[in-house]
Design an enzyme around this catalytic site. Structure first.
Site, PDB file in Angstrom:
ATOM      1  N   GLU A   8     -17.970 -27.705  19.823  1.00  0.00           N
ATOM      2  CA  GLU A   8     -17.480 -26.413  20.328  1.00  0.00           C
ATOM      3  C   GLU A   8     -17.921 -25.236  19.464  1.00  0.00           C
ATOM      4  O   GLU A   8     -17.498 -24.113  19.730  1.00  0.00           O
ATOM      5  CB  GLU A   8     -15.938 -26.425  20.380  1.00  0.00           C
ATOM      6  N   ASP A  94     -14.239 -25.992  33.777  1.00  0.00           N
ATOM      7  CA  ASP A  94     -13.322 -26.963  34.368  1.00  0.00           C
ATOM      8  C   ASP A  94     -14.027 -28.084  35.111  1.00  0.00           C
ATOM      9  O   ASP A  94     -13.484 -29.184  35.233  1.00  0.00           O
ATOM     10  CB  ASP A  94     -12.382 -26.258  35.383  1.00  0.00           C
ATOM     11  N   ASP A 161     -10.325 -33.054  34.945  1.00  0.00           N
ATOM     12  CA  ASP A 161     -11.121 -31.832  34.876  1.00  0.00           C
ATOM     13  C   ASP A 161     -11.875 -31.854  33.544  1.00  0.00           C
ATOM     14  O   ASP A 161     -11.332 -32.318  32.522  1.00  0.00           O
ATOM     15  CB  ASP A 161     -10.212 -30.599  34.921  1.00  0.00           C
ATOM     16  N   HIS A 209      -5.331 -28.784  31.319  1.00  0.00           N
ATOM     17  CA  HIS A 209      -6.433 -28.547  30.375  1.00  0.00           C
ATOM     18  C   HIS A 209      -5.979 -28.509  28.910  1.00  0.00           C
ATOM     19  O   HIS A 209      -4.864 -28.097  28.602  1.00  0.00           O
ATOM     20  CB  HIS A 209      -7.209 -27.264  30.727  1.00  0.00           C
ATOM     21  N   ASP A 211      -7.514 -26.670  26.513  1.00  0.00           N
ATOM     22  CA  ASP A 211      -8.033 -25.550  25.720  1.00  0.00           C
ATOM     23  C   ASP A 211      -7.083 -24.359  25.569  1.00  0.00           C
ATOM     24  O   ASP A 211      -7.516 -23.257  25.199  1.00  0.00           O
ATOM     25  CB  ASP A 211      -9.420 -25.119  26.211  1.00  0.00           C
ATOM     26  N   ASN A 270      -7.381 -20.064  23.723  1.00  0.00           N
ATOM     27  CA  ASN A 270      -8.536 -20.220  24.607  1.00  0.00           C
ATOM     28  C   ASN A 270      -9.685 -19.273  24.217  1.00  0.00           C
ATOM     29  O   ASN A 270     -10.328 -18.647  25.045  1.00  0.00           O
ATOM     30  CB  ASN A 270      -8.082 -19.966  26.051  1.00  0.00           C
ATOM     31  N   HIS A 315     -12.776 -19.296  26.648  1.00  0.00           N
ATOM     32  CA  HIS A 315     -13.256 -20.690  26.648  1.00  0.00           C
ATOM     33  C   HIS A 315     -13.360 -21.204  28.076  1.00  0.00           C
ATOM     34  O   HIS A 315     -14.366 -21.784  28.473  1.00  0.00           O
ATOM     35  CB  HIS A 315     -12.339 -21.589  25.807  1.00  0.00           C
ATOM     36  N   CYS A 316     -12.315 -20.970  28.850  1.00  0.00           N
ATOM     37  CA  CYS A 316     -12.314 -21.451  30.241  1.00  0.00           C
ATOM     38  C   CYS A 316     -13.450 -20.859  31.068  1.00  0.00           C
ATOM     39  O   CYS A 316     -14.023 -21.546  31.911  1.00  0.00           O
ATOM     40  CB  CYS A 316     -11.013 -21.069  30.926  1.00  0.00           C
TER      41      CYS A 316
HETATM   42  N1  ABU Z   1      -6.817 -23.353  32.074  1.00  0.00           N
HETATM   43  C1  ABU Z   1      -6.096 -23.450  30.864  1.00  0.00           C
HETATM   44  C2  ABU Z   1      -4.671 -22.967  31.076  1.00  0.00           C
HETATM   45  C3  ABU Z   1      -3.737 -23.725  30.241  1.00  0.00           C
HETATM   46  C4  ABU Z   1      -2.359 -23.122  30.055  1.00  0.00           C
HETATM   47  O1  ABU Z   1      -1.690 -22.764  31.005  1.00  0.00           O
HETATM   48  O2  ABU Z   1      -1.892 -23.003  28.911  1.00  0.00           O
END
Ligand code: ABU
Length: 326
Positions: A8, A94, A161, A209, A211, A270, A315-316
């Site tokens: 990463e 994702d 994912d 997820h 992250d 993230n 990050h996402c």
């Molecule tokens: N797509 C990551 C979102 C995770 C969260 O809701 O903390």
């Protein structure tokens, strides 16, 4: 080399940055009910359809700033096709897992997202494969609605994912949650082979997820969300001996009224690494900036107003394709 990335944090050379056009909340089906809304007993006020134009326009403004910053750092930036899709093309992270020169379209947990990879496939090189994605309704566990002890995916086939996984060279960390089951971790282990170890993180965060729970910053240093990782012992070896930056409480910049797809920790955990000494962080996250600077990590503070609305921060909304080979 068209793609190559094993962690990463190595110096970023090429990346996909998502696009907000045509982002939508799909019509409710069994997968969406249990994966995204297990915490809600009543879903009668859940909206579906396209996100508002304001969200799309402002996200485009913010992502343009991000893209220009990456280019100024010498990074080649690719974008998904700006076309209608079942969910969105905002979070390429994702749908596709990149490891070494391989790209894998993972067997995604939401039906509406199963074909999302198609809109980035042209950037993924020749070593690209698509995981079989089990179609039976019996993969989804309706018992999880209102019961955080139960997860959304039954263990009858792999489903995950790509954002359920973060990479640290020979060690990968996989979150078992509503968006990734244990069978998915086994599938990933076979995909990467026996020289690489897939470690699972369980009973930490049941939603979506990894992250917003852990970020790897460089070899031996990680950022952890203290509301989920209560002590280093919750991490599997080798990560439980790494130095840990405990993420400060994020500054919540809010979300579009009635539309929120992620927790407050999306704002800071993230983040996205450009190299081991530089990350991109949401511009209001001063406490996190201070914590990272104490470890010699500089932060580019950039806007991303709809990170919670759309369910993804830096990050996402990226997928690193090439990081410099060590
Ligand atoms: N797509 C990551 C979102 C995770 C969260 O809701 O903390």
């Amino acid at each position: 080399m068209s793609i190559y990335s094993t962690n990463e944090w190595d110096p970023l050379k090429k990346v996909i940055v998502g696009v907000p056009e045509y982002a939508r909340i799909p019509t409710m089906d069994k997968s969406l009910r249990v994966v995204n809304y297990a915490d809600k007993k009543d879903i009668s006020n859940v909206k579906s359809g396209l996100y508002p134009k304001q969200v799309v326009d402002e996200s485009n403004e913010d992502l343009d700033v991000f893209v220009n910053f990456l280019k100024s750092e010498g990074v080649e930036v690719r974008r998904p096709n700006r076309v209608p899709t079942g969910y969105y093309n905002y979070c390429p992270r994702d749908s596709v897992f990149v490891y070494k020169n391989h790209a894998l379209a993972t067997p995604m947990s939401l039906r509406a997202r199963e074909k999302e990879f198609i809109n980035i496939v042209e950037h993924l090189g020749n070593n690209f494969s698509i995981a079989d994605n089990y179609q039976g309704d019996d993969i989804y566990n309706e018992g999880c609605v209102g019961d955080l002890e139960q997860l959304a995916l039954n263990e009858i086939a792999p489903k995950f994912d790509a954002a359920n996984v973060i990479r640290a060279n020979d060690h990968l960390l996989y979150l078992v949650s509503n968006s990734g089951n244990r069978k998915g971790a086994e599938y990933l282990q076979e995909f990467v082979g026996s020289d690489v170890k897939v470690h699972t993180l369980e009973k930490v965060y049941s939603y979506m997820h990894i992250d917003s729970t852990v970020a790897f910053l460089r070899e031996g240093l990680l950022l952890a969300n203290p509301s989920r990782i209560k002590s280093r012992d919750m991490l599997p070896a080798p990560f439980n001996t790494w130095d840990i930056v405990w993420a400060p409480e994020p500054v919540d910049v809010g979300h579009y009224p009635g539309l929120c797809n992620s927790s407050i920790w999306t704002w800071n955990v993230n983040l996205f690494s450009v190299n081991p000494n530089l990350v991109v962080l949401e511009k209001h996250q001063e406490p996190t900036r201070k914590a990272l600077e104490a470890h010699g990590i500089e932060c580019a503070m950039l806007p991303i107003r709809h990170a919670r609305t759309l369910g993804g921060c830096f990050h996402c909304c990226t997928l690193d394709l090439v990081r410099e080979v060590r």
